[in-house]
Design a protein around this motif. Structure first.
Motif, PDB file in Angstrom:
ATOM      1  N   ARG A  66       1.718  11.008  -2.941  1.00  0.00           N
ATOM      2  CA  ARG A  66       0.976  10.344  -1.988  1.00  0.00           C
ATOM      3  C   ARG A  66       0.360  10.922  -0.779  1.00  0.00           C
ATOM      4  NH1 ARG A  66       3.219   9.212   3.181  1.00  0.00           N
ATOM      5  NH2 ARG A  66       2.729   6.907   4.137  1.00  0.00           N
ATOM      6  N   ASP A  67       1.014  12.280  -0.470  1.00  0.00           N
ATOM      7  CA  ASP A  67       0.338  13.140   0.166  1.00  0.00           C
ATOM      8  C   ASP A  67      -1.047  13.880  -0.393  1.00  0.00           C
ATOM      9  OD1 ASP A  67       2.233  13.112   2.122  1.00  0.00           O
ATOM     10  OD2 ASP A  67       3.216  15.120   1.424  1.00  0.00           O
ATOM     11  N   MET A  68      -1.440  13.655  -1.609  1.00  0.00           N
ATOM     12  CA  MET A  68      -2.635  14.033  -2.181  1.00  0.00           C
ATOM     13  C   MET A  68      -3.483  13.052  -1.995  1.00  0.00           C
ATOM     14  SD  MET A  68      -3.609  15.189  -6.007  1.00  0.00           S
ATOM     15  CE  MET A  68      -3.245  13.290  -6.531  1.00  0.00           C
ATOM     16  N   LEU A  69      -3.320  11.654  -1.995  1.00  0.00           N
ATOM     17  CA  LEU A  69      -4.139  10.534  -1.819  1.00  0.00           C
ATOM     18  C   LEU A  69      -4.429  10.533  -0.538  1.00  0.00           C
ATOM     19  CD1 LEU A  69      -2.245   7.801  -4.029  1.00  0.00           C
ATOM     20  CD2 LEU A  69      -4.448   8.978  -4.537  1.00  0.00           C
ATOM     21  N   ILE A  70      -3.479  10.635   0.553  1.00  0.00           N
ATOM     22  CA  ILE A  70      -3.938  10.693   1.936  1.00  0.00           C
ATOM     23  C   ILE A  70      -4.763  11.720   2.239  1.00  0.00           C
ATOM     24  CG2 ILE A  70      -2.723  11.335   4.276  1.00  0.00           C
ATOM     25  CD1 ILE A  70      -0.200   9.808   3.016  1.00  0.00           C
ATOM     26  N   THR A  71      -4.695  12.906   1.609  1.00  0.00           N
ATOM     27  CA  THR A  71      -5.591  14.323   1.799  1.00  0.00           C
ATOM     28  C   THR A  71      -6.926  13.843   1.221  1.00  0.00           C
ATOM     29  OG1 THR A  71      -3.905  15.822   1.460  1.00  0.00           O
ATOM     30  CG2 THR A  71      -6.146  16.378   1.161  1.00  0.00           C
ATOM     31  N   ARG A  72      -6.893  12.974   0.251  1.00  0.00           N
ATOM     32  CA  ARG A  72      -8.364  12.731  -0.295  1.00  0.00           C
ATOM     33  C   ARG A  72      -8.965  11.767   0.507  1.00  0.00           C
ATOM     34  NH1 ARG A  72      -7.126  11.113  -6.618  1.00  0.00           N
ATOM     35  NH2 ARG A  72      -6.882  13.256  -7.577  1.00  0.00           N
ATOM     36  N   GLU A  73      -8.201  10.872   1.267  1.00  0.00           N
ATOM     37  CA  GLU A  73      -8.960   9.876   1.903  1.00  0.00           C
ATOM     38  C   GLU A  73      -9.278  10.451   3.334  1.00  0.00           C
ATOM     39  OE1 GLU A  73     -10.513   6.701   3.492  1.00  0.00           O
ATOM     40  OE2 GLU A  73      -9.859   6.943   1.398  1.00  0.00           O
ATOM     41  N   ASN A 107       0.725  -1.155  -0.056  1.00  0.00           N
ATOM     42  CA  ASN A 107       0.011  -0.092  -0.043  1.00  0.00           C
ATOM     43  C   ASN A 107       0.909   1.201  -0.038  1.00  0.00           C
ATOM     44  OD1 ASN A 107      -2.784  -1.397   0.207  1.00  0.00           O
ATOM     45  ND2 ASN A 107      -2.186  -1.878   2.259  1.00  0.00           N
ATOM     46  N   ALA A 108       0.444   2.560  -0.777  1.00  0.00           N
ATOM     47  CA  ALA A 108       0.901   3.720  -0.552  1.00  0.00           C
ATOM     48  C   ALA A 108       0.818   4.168   0.876  1.00  0.00           C
ATOM     49  CB  ALA A 108       0.395   4.755  -1.564  1.00  0.00           C
ATOM     50  N   ALA A 109      -0.088   4.093   1.483  1.00  0.00           N
ATOM     51  CA  ALA A 109      -0.400   4.582   2.830  1.00  0.00           C
ATOM     52  C   ALA A 109      -1.541   3.753   3.394  1.00  0.00           C
ATOM     53  CB  ALA A 109      -0.794   5.880   2.832  1.00  0.00           C
ATOM     54  N   VAL A 110      -1.783   3.740   4.825  1.00  0.00           N
ATOM     55  CA  VAL A 110      -2.708   3.291   5.572  1.00  0.00           C
ATOM     56  C   VAL A 110      -3.285   4.322   6.317  1.00  0.00           C
ATOM     57  CG1 VAL A 110      -3.599   1.489   7.083  1.00  0.00           C
ATOM     58  CG2 VAL A 110      -2.048   1.064   5.562  1.00  0.00           C
ATOM     59  N   VAL A 111      -4.365   4.858   6.125  1.00  0.00           N
ATOM     60  CA  VAL A 111      -4.963   6.169   6.818  1.00  0.00           C
ATOM     61  C   VAL A 111      -6.295   5.627   7.590  1.00  0.00           C
ATOM     62  CG1 VAL A 111      -6.007   8.279   6.616  1.00  0.00           C
ATOM     63  CG2 VAL A 111      -4.677   7.452   4.766  1.00  0.00           C
ATOM     64  N   ASN A 112      -5.920   5.726   8.833  1.00  0.00           N
ATOM     65  CA  ASN A 112      -6.937   5.350   9.907  1.00  0.00           C
ATOM     66  C   ASN A 112      -7.526   3.938   9.577  1.00  0.00           C
ATOM     67  OD1 ASN A 112      -6.736   7.855  11.321  1.00  0.00           O
ATOM     68  ND2 ASN A 112      -8.310   8.680   9.803  1.00  0.00           N
ATOM     69  N   GLY A 113      -6.735   2.868   9.264  1.00  0.00           N
ATOM     70  CA  GLY A 113      -7.116   1.602   9.039  1.00  0.00           C
ATOM     71  C   GLY A 113      -7.457   1.420   7.474  1.00  0.00           C
ATOM     72  N   LYS A 114      -7.786   2.254   6.776  1.00  0.00           N
ATOM     73  CA  LYS A 114      -8.144   2.468   5.277  1.00  0.00           C
ATOM     74  C   LYS A 114      -6.869   2.391   4.569  1.00  0.00           C
ATOM     75  CE  LYS A 114     -10.873   2.215   1.914  1.00  0.00           C
ATOM     76  NZ  LYS A 114     -11.864   3.397   1.662  1.00  0.00           N
ATOM     77  N   ALA A 115      -6.709   1.229   3.742  1.00  0.00           N
ATOM     78  CA  ALA A 115      -5.519   1.031   2.853  1.00  0.00           C
ATOM     79  C   ALA A 115      -5.725   1.998   1.604  1.00  0.00           C
ATOM     80  CB  ALA A 115      -5.340  -0.007   2.520  1.00  0.00           C
ATOM     81  N   ILE A 116      -4.581   2.528   1.103  1.00  0.00           N
ATOM     82  CA  ILE A 116      -4.358   3.184  -0.233  1.00  0.00           C
ATOM     83  C   ILE A 116      -3.624   2.465  -0.895  1.00  0.00           C
ATOM     84  CG2 ILE A 116      -3.897   5.201  -1.533  1.00  0.00           C
ATOM     85  CD1 ILE A 116      -4.429   6.869   1.085  1.00  0.00           C
ATOM     86  N   PRO A 117      -4.100   1.524  -1.831  1.00  0.00           N
ATOM     87  CA  PRO A 117      -2.988   0.637  -2.846  1.00  0.00           C
ATOM     88  C   PRO A 117      -2.071   1.429  -3.598  1.00  0.00           C
ATOM     89  CG  PRO A 117      -5.704   0.183  -3.075  1.00  0.00           C
ATOM     90  CD  PRO A 117      -5.307   1.397  -2.366  1.00  0.00           C
ATOM     91  N   LYS A 118      -0.914   0.753  -3.280  1.00  0.00           N
ATOM     92  CA  LYS A 118       0.404   1.202  -4.137  1.00  0.00           C
ATOM     93  C   LYS A 118      -0.280   1.455  -5.627  1.00  0.00           C
ATOM     94  CE  LYS A 118       5.380   0.288  -5.170  1.00  0.00           C
ATOM     95  NZ  LYS A 118       5.011  -0.027  -6.669  1.00  0.00           N
TER      96      LYS A 118
END
Length: 268
Positions: A64-71, A30-41
């Motif tokens: 990556r920061d942009m995807l985190i912001t969206r989530e 994953n690119a990141a995991v935000v509050n338990g929600k995965a953002i796939p690589k």
């Protein structure tokens, strides 16, 4: 025609970060995991590929920061109950419809929405731009007439035009290539330049500096040839793009599309 794709600006994303420990196995897929929600690589890779900017560590981090912001925004909207708000639902539906309208219209044009007659008429209008003689031309651009005269004298004395262009020309697009402008038509150049260019013979250089709005030119014609006029099929994408920039044409085509859709539909 520009696709209507909703995005969040990278500049906005850059101002927001998320902290917290992420396990190595999670980051591997994953690119990141935000509050338990995965953002796939794969989502990050696709975003970077679509940007057309290549890939480097700085760009990947910003994406990556942009995807985190969206989530984060999506999660916060759910948390606040905004997705059940009638006004928000209506705006989301309208945004979705706007995207679909643009996509359907673009697909309609791409799949034969432009008639052969329209293409031929547009082709006849622009094909003259390709007719006539093309010139393989070089130039050296300087600010002062005295400098141009000095360059002409040096070339006549045996110095290479190309070397002097690299060292002296103020035209950033051609200086590095020894003043080479490649194959040009007279219509593509300012009148002062083209008038002198067409009067030169193959291998001939101007005896005097040529003044234009950009400065003073020393011009040499290396070769010339009859321009090849591309056939309609080659120019089709450009023709459609050109027509699509006309708002009246777009409006008429959109009405035509709607008329066709209604004619095929069963409306009660």
């Amino acid at each position: 025609m520009k696709k209507l794709l909703p995005t969040l600006a990278l500049s906005v994303a850059a101002t927001m970060t998320i902290t917290g420990a992420l396990s190595t196995p999670a980051l591997a897929q994953n690119a990141a995991v935000v509050n338990g929600k995965a953002i796939p690589k794969a989502k990050l890779d696709k975003l970077i590929a679509n940007s057309g900017q290549g890939s480097n560590p700085e760009l990947r981090e910003r994406a990556r920061d942009m995807l985190i912001t969206r989530e984060l925004i999506n999660q916060e909207a759910i948390k606040r109950g905004l997705l059940t708000n009638d006004d928000i639902q209506e705006q989301l539906e309208q945004a979705r419809l706007n995207i679909l309208v643009g996509a359907v219209f673009e697909d309609y044009i791409a799949r034969g929405g432009v008639s052969d007659a329209e293409l031929k008429a547009s082709y006849e209008q622009i094909k003259t731009q390709f007719e006539g003689t093309e010139y393989k031309v070089r130039h050296i651009l300087v600010e002062k007439e005295a400098d141009a005269k000095a360059l002409i004298a040096k070339i006549k004395a045996g110095e290479k035009f190309e070397d002097l262009a690299k060292a002296n020309s103020k035209d950033p697009g051609s200086a590095a290539n020894g003043g080479d402008l490649d194959w040009m038509t007279p219509q593509a150049l300012v009148p002062e330049f083209s008038k002198v260019m067409v009067a030169l013979q193959k291998g001939q250089m101007t005896e005097k500096p040529v003044k234009s709005q950009f400065g003073f030119h020393v011009i040499r014609v290396d070769d010339m040839r009859q321009a090849k006029v591309p056939d309609l099929a080659e120019l089709k994408p450009q023709l459609i793009q050109m027509m699509s920039q006309d708002q009246n044409w777009q409006r008429a085509k959109f009405e035509e599309m709607l008329k066709n859709l209604k004619a095929k539909a069963k409306i009660q």
